[in-house]
Scaffold this motif. Structure first.
Motif, PDB file in Angstrom:
ATOM      1  N   ASN A  11      77.029  51.255   9.954  1.00 13.16           N
ATOM      2  CA  ASN A  11      78.147  50.899   8.745  1.00 13.16           C
ATOM      3  C   ASN A  11      77.399  50.096   7.995  1.00 13.16           C
ATOM      4  O   ASN A  11      76.000  49.050   8.265  1.00 13.16           O
ATOM      5  CB  ASN A  11      78.551  50.331   9.559  1.00 13.16           C
ATOM      6  CG  ASN A  11      80.095  49.581  10.013  1.00 13.16           C
ATOM      7  OD1 ASN A  11      80.320  49.728   8.670  1.00 13.16           O
ATOM      8  ND2 ASN A  11      80.554  48.921  10.587  1.00 13.16           N
ATOM      9  N   LEU A  74      85.695  53.019  12.306  1.00  5.12           N
ATOM     10  CA  LEU A  74      84.557  52.390  13.159  1.00  5.12           C
ATOM     11  C   LEU A  74      84.753  52.748  14.489  1.00  5.12           C
ATOM     12  O   LEU A  74      83.672  53.077  15.352  1.00  5.12           O
ATOM     13  CB  LEU A  74      84.107  51.269  12.862  1.00  5.12           C
ATOM     14  CG  LEU A  74      82.577  50.370  13.843  1.00  5.12           C
ATOM     15  CD1 LEU A  74      81.679  51.539  14.099  1.00  5.12           C
ATOM     16  CD2 LEU A  74      82.749  49.119  13.763  1.00  5.12           C
ATOM     17  N   TYR A  86      73.905  52.819  17.190  1.00  8.16           N
ATOM     18  CA  TYR A  86      74.301  52.754  16.205  1.00  8.16           C
ATOM     19  C   TYR A  86      73.839  51.181  14.663  1.00  8.16           C
ATOM     20  O   TYR A  86      72.999  50.172  15.583  1.00  8.16           O
ATOM     21  CB  TYR A  86      75.852  51.265  16.620  1.00  8.16           C
ATOM     22  CG  TYR A  86      75.997  50.518  14.999  1.00  8.16           C
ATOM     23  CD1 TYR A  86      77.613  50.372  14.422  1.00  8.16           C
ATOM     24  CD2 TYR A  86      76.057  49.034  15.430  1.00  8.16           C
ATOM     25  CE1 TYR A  86      78.335  50.166  13.797  1.00  8.16           C
ATOM     26  CE2 TYR A  86      77.229  48.755  14.747  1.00  8.16           C
ATOM     27  CZ  TYR A  86      77.974  48.472  13.318  1.00  8.16           C
ATOM     28  OH  TYR A  86      78.965  48.098  13.046  1.00  8.16           O
ATOM     29  N   ASP A  88      74.137  48.292  11.905  1.00  9.69           N
ATOM     30  CA  ASP A  88      74.711  47.061  11.180  1.00  9.69           C
ATOM     31  C   ASP A  88      74.244  46.668   9.857  1.00  9.69           C
ATOM     32  O   ASP A  88      73.242  46.192  10.433  1.00  9.69           O
ATOM     33  CB  ASP A  88      75.153  46.169  12.799  1.00  9.69           C
ATOM     34  CG  ASP A  88      76.579  45.491  11.274  1.00  9.69           C
ATOM     35  OD1 ASP A  88      76.319  44.819  10.337  1.00  9.69           O
ATOM     36  OD2 ASP A  88      77.804  45.788  12.098  1.00  9.69           O
ATOM     37  N   GLN A  90      76.168  45.500   7.239  1.00 11.73           N
ATOM     38  CA  GLN A  90      77.111  44.406   6.937  1.00 11.73           C
ATOM     39  C   GLN A  90      76.484  43.142   5.948  1.00 11.73           C
ATOM     40  O   GLN A  90      75.929  42.595   6.336  1.00 11.73           O
ATOM     41  CB  GLN A  90      79.011  44.865   7.888  1.00 11.73           C
ATOM     42  CG  GLN A  90      78.990  46.021   8.477  1.00 11.73           C
ATOM     43  CD  GLN A  90      80.084  45.723   9.459  1.00 11.73           C
ATOM     44  OE1 GLN A  90      81.300  45.637   8.791  1.00 11.73           O
ATOM     45  NE2 GLN A  90      79.729  45.301  10.807  1.00 11.73           N
ATOM     46  N   ARG A  95      79.171  41.625  11.775  1.00 14.62           N
ATOM     47  CA  ARG A  95      78.689  42.100  12.065  1.00 14.62           C
ATOM     48  C   ARG A  95      78.361  41.602  13.383  1.00 14.62           C
ATOM     49  O   ARG A  95      78.908  42.296  14.427  1.00 14.62           O
ATOM     50  CB  ARG A  95      77.083  41.070  12.136  1.00 14.62           C
ATOM     51  CG  ARG A  95      76.125  42.114  12.690  1.00 14.62           C
ATOM     52  CD  ARG A  95      74.876  41.627  12.084  1.00 14.62           C
ATOM     53  NE  ARG A  95      74.411  42.117  10.670  1.00 14.62           N
ATOM     54  CZ  ARG A  95      74.120  42.284   9.933  1.00 14.62           C
ATOM     55  NH1 ARG A  95      73.198  41.153   9.689  1.00 14.62           N
ATOM     56  NH2 ARG A  95      73.750  42.383   8.334  1.00 14.62           N
ATOM     57  N   ALA A  98      81.444  43.593  15.253  1.00 10.72           N
ATOM     58  CA  ALA A  98      81.220  45.404  15.102  1.00 10.72           C
ATOM     59  C   ALA A  98      80.328  45.988  16.234  1.00 10.72           C
ATOM     60  O   ALA A  98      80.053  46.815  17.070  1.00 10.72           O
ATOM     61  CB  ALA A  98      81.091  45.750  14.149  1.00 10.72           C
ATOM     62  N   VAL A  99      79.101  44.867  16.423  1.00 14.10           N
ATOM     63  CA  VAL A  99      78.416  45.036  16.816  1.00 14.10           C
ATOM     64  C   VAL A  99      78.441  44.766  18.885  1.00 14.10           C
ATOM     65  O   VAL A  99      78.454  45.853  19.746  1.00 14.10           O
ATOM     66  CB  VAL A  99      76.908  43.296  17.171  1.00 14.10           C
ATOM     67  CG1 VAL A  99      75.645  44.269  18.068  1.00 14.10           C
ATOM     68  CG2 VAL A  99      76.090  44.071  15.813  1.00 14.10           C
ATOM     69  N   VAL A 111      69.884  46.554  13.977  1.00 17.70           N
ATOM     70  CA  VAL A 111      71.152  45.856  12.964  1.00 17.70           C
ATOM     71  C   VAL A 111      69.486  44.786  12.057  1.00 17.70           C
ATOM     72  O   VAL A 111      68.887  44.484  12.610  1.00 17.70           O
ATOM     73  CB  VAL A 111      71.602  44.617  14.026  1.00 17.70           C
ATOM     74  CG1 VAL A 111      72.671  45.387  14.690  1.00 17.70           C
ATOM     75  CG2 VAL A 111      70.763  43.593  14.578  1.00 17.70           C
TER      76      VAL A 111
END
Length: 383
Positions: A11, A74, A86, A88, A90, A95, A98-99, A111
């Motif tokens: 992402n 997502l 996953y 990240d 972004q 963040r 989404a996390v 991340v």
């Protein structure tokens, strides 16, 4: 040869860092070399699934690199049991949510930093990941740069004797956007969008100092916005509400003093965009992204201050270059390899979400120190 496929929801790969360093120079580079060879007949094959908000950008990237899977949804991607990790990259403000979704879906996490916009959120992510029993990691790429790997070699070999101080300079001139296009996205200069150089760079300085020299015990900082007006990607002027320069003094365990300057409003007069000078009782070193030079006690010249005559010594020529002695791969790719081995083989890993929380803590304390005008202690974090 056994191939183990690891599917990774990525992402934020339409952004500069997510695309260049994580997708192209890390995972796609691994695929170009045939996967990550574990040395026992097993190869890890990363399978990116591109995630973002722009269908056009995602489709273009997928077609450019021959990737089959991309999505703007997502939740659907995280609901796929075939997704293992996953990732990240972004903007920071997007963040945490989404996390947390990825944690709830049981995905392993890797991340970018900062992991959250504030310490409370960063600790909550670390706590949630721990309770979910998933593997989690934070990008700490500068540890894997050739220059800092050489510097670590010197530290571990006892070259410096007792380390006294660390001085770091990072930055370059980011154009305002009117006369020439800016090299960084405009959200970096808006505090309401999670921007600011302290929030961006203090997490880097935390892990560099912590890993190479010792935990940070105190911080005293001055942050400022040197360029208050900038122009965004569409050429529209806007007020810069976030800091574009941060000057910090850090006391480390053992009494080491570190001074680190970070600025997007400085013109470069050094060999690399970031340089660290380490001084010790037995020797000194200057390390950048790739190079590292040293001056040992036995070969240290004896300068004499005399402002009345021109300097006769060429000080840079009095240092010796540290040899590579190894082949250094892309720093982002090197850490991706370690994280993939951690996920697949449960090999050791220490750059987790708690390490990320320490970085957010230092940035938060640095901003507070600047606002209050005094030095602050950096407490040890616990969950």
């Amino acid at each position: 040869m056994t191939r183990t496929t690891v599917r990774i929801a990525m992402n934020g790969v339409t952004g500069r860092m997510g695309y260049r360093q994580h997708l192209v120079r890390s995972l796609l580079a691994l695929r170009e070399q045939g996967g990550l060879d574990l040395g026992d007949g097993t190869v890890i094959w990363p399978e990116p699934v591109l995630v973002g908000r722009s269908a056009h950008k995602l489709r273009t990237l997928a077609e450019r690199h021959g990737l089959e899977h991309w999505s703007t949804d997502l939740d659907t991607v995280l609901g796929d049991d075939g997704i293992d990790i996953y990732f990240d990259a972004q903007v920071t403000a997007a963040r945490e949510e989404a996390v947390q979704k990825a944690i709830a879906a049981g995905k392993h996490l890797y991340v970018e930093k900062p992991t959250a916009t504030g310490l409370a959120g960063a600790l909550e992510l670390a706590r949630s990941a721990r309770d979910a029993g998933i593997k989690h990691g934070v990008v700490q790429d500068k540890l894997f740069l050739p220059g800092l790997r050489k510097l670590r070699r010197l530290v571990e070999g006892g070259f410096f004797g007792r380390i006294l101080s660390v001085r770091g300079e990072f930055g370059y001139w980011v154009f305002e956007g009117d006369w020439q296009e800016a090299q960084r996205p405009s959200w970096n200069y808006r505090a309401e969008d999670g921007g600011g150089i302290a929030a961006d760079m203090f997490p880097h300085w935390e892990y560099v100092l912590h890993e190479l020299f010792g935990p940070v015990k105190t911080v005293q900082a001055q942050v400022t916005t040197h360029i208050p007006r900038r122009w965004d990607e569409s050429g529209t002027p806007y007020d810069a509400t976030a800091d574009d320069a941060a000057y910090g003094i850090f006391e480390l365990a053992g009494g080491i003093v570190a001074q680190l300057n970070s600025s997007w409003a400085v013109r470069v007069h050094r060999d690399e965009l970031v340089e660290f000078q380490v001084d010790g009782t037995e020797g000194s070193a200057v390390a950048g992204l790739r190079g590292c030079r040293v001056q040992h006690r036995s070969s240290t010249p004896k300068p004499v201050w005399n402002p009345d005559i021109p300097a006769s010594e060429r000080f840079r020529e009095q240092w010796q270059e540290v040899p590579d002695n190894a082949e250094f791969d892309n720093g982002f790719k090197a850490q991706w390899e370690l994280f993939l081995r951690h996920v697949v083989r449960d090999e050791p890993w220490r750059w987790d979400l708690m390490a990320g929380a320490r970085g957010v803590q230092l940035a938060e304390l640095g901003l507070r120190s600047s606002a209050e005008g005094h030095r602050l202690d950096v407490p040890e974090l616990t969950l």
